[in-house]
Design an enzyme around this catalytic site. Sequence first.
Site: not given
Ligand code: ATP
Ligand code: MG
Length: 557
Positions: A34, A260, A270
């Site tokens: 995102e 994760r 984020k």
């Molecule tokens: P955050 O929790 O930091 O806001 P998010 O999951 O909301 O992260 P996205 O932009 O939706 O952020 O993530 C893009 C991809 O990265 C998704 O497929 C998510 O599962 C993966 N991802 C995000 N954080 C992690 C993590 N700590 N370990 C592994 N994969 C991750």
């Molecule tokens: Mg997300």
Amino acid sequence: MSAEEKPLNFLEQLIKSDLEAGVVEKVVTRFPPEPNGYLHIGHAKSICLNFGLALKFNGACNLRFDDTNPAKEEMEYVEAIKQDVSWLGFSWDGEERYASSYFDTFYEWAVHLVNTGKAYVCDLNAEQAREYRGTLTEAGKNSPFRDRSAAENLELLEKMKAGEFEEGAKVLRAKIDMSHGNINMRDPILYRIRKQSHHQTGDKWCIYPTYDFAHGQEDAIEGITHSICTLEFADHRPLYEWFIANLPVPAKPRQYEFGRLNLNYTVTSKRKLKQLVDENYVDGWDDPRMPTIAGYRRRGYTPASIRKFCEMIGVTKADGVVDVAMLEHAIRDDLDKNAPRAMCVLRPLKVVLTNYAADKSENLTAPGHPQREDLPERTLSFSNEVYIDADDFREEANKKYKRLVLGKRVRLRNAYVIEADEAIKDDNGNIIEVRARVIENTLGNKPEDGINPKGVIQWVDAKDNTEFEVRLYDRLFTDAAPDSGDKNFLDFINSDSLVTLQKCYGEKGLAAAAPGEVFQFEREGYFCRDASEKTAGQCVFNRTIGLKDSWAKIENK
Ligand code: ATP
Ligand code: MG
């Protein structure tokens, strides 16, 4: 064990058997960020996994911006994310994609659900909807608006789309089962009214699909075969499958979950990283203390070290916490093998060599790297005045101190053995200069009188050198789990996480260091010439990492 011999992780096994059984012909994965912040080390794991699977099985991996939420998303993030994925060494298939370019299709599919009696417009406000939803132990209740006719729902949905209702006045919901054991299946929201411009679609839309109504459909449109996400989405999988089963989608992707990445001493959310930036706890998303890809890049981490780290931690079905020392080990190991060596004095103390002619200077040579003959030799200038580190001189010391002491000898690395005669002090008793002598014929030789120095220290010619600023970084948080439980991560910011040293001196060749180039400053650590526009015109070196490796010891135990 080489990468080829490594046992397959559970996703690799799955894909291998899907390919062998002909369930899929070509594997297609995606990385779906995102665009509401910069990528962090957790994303690197997901990137290495998704792009890595495509590479390993001759498939393709898409980069898709999951931009269904207009409120928090910005083009700056889109550009930064593209740069970071490329920098990590991966190429996405074709152009980058945007969930928002499928908004028309999503809307058609919403209409399809309405027409098939599987979606309805609901007027409950957020609070009422919460009451109707029930709890983990109690079934929910049907919304009083659940039995609207398809015709009425369609008319209301069109009006929602046309902007005739206020935000929050209505939502479109799937009609599934309000007593379902999985709360995600209790008539989840498909569309919300949001009167906001979107960075890709402008003001075309005032209703936006939810993550759940969008994600699986994006996968289907793109022909994703294996939709890999983190464990917290496991509870959403039945809903993902419900949409795929109930919509006229062109393909039937499947969702799989993995654990994760969590790192100790590190925050990977984020939202929290954005707070650190917005509230000026750090100097932007690319502050070298940030666990962002941009931060690691600026700090001197290499793409290979981050990929290596992701390989080391592997892929599992369980969440866990990884020791940040393991990431530090990965970069140290890479730089030890690849970074050219140089000498730098961080806290300079002048040494005047009284028996070396004041008008003389000479060029000495030193290897670019002790094991890498392909790296060019360095030229070091030497004169009667050199800088050594203030910590490397004492008037008196016990035997454990193997540096320069009054009346004792030390070798200047790649140069002569010297012996200290006198410490000059200012009015406050601080040592401001040392007088010493060069021991003759000690360039590449031991002293002829047999009095060998105990140690070797780095030095820089005081008359011909490169002056710069050095930024010493330490972990950003003092607590191993700064955002666990009900802790406020801001309470654990390490106030010593940045120490800036002015007037550091490096050997003259460092003036030609390219922005982003990393060196081992002998006996000090690894340092990267800052490449940020923020320091344009200045010479600044960021400490990537120190020399000591606590992880290697653990690993070799
Ligand atoms: P955050 O929790 O930091 O806001 P998010 O999951 O909301 O992260 P996205 O932009 O939706 O952020 O993530 C893009 C991809 O990265 C998704 O497929 C998510 O599962 C993966 N991802 C995000 N954080 C992690 C993590 N700590 N370990 C592994 N994969 C991750
Ligand atoms: Mg997300």
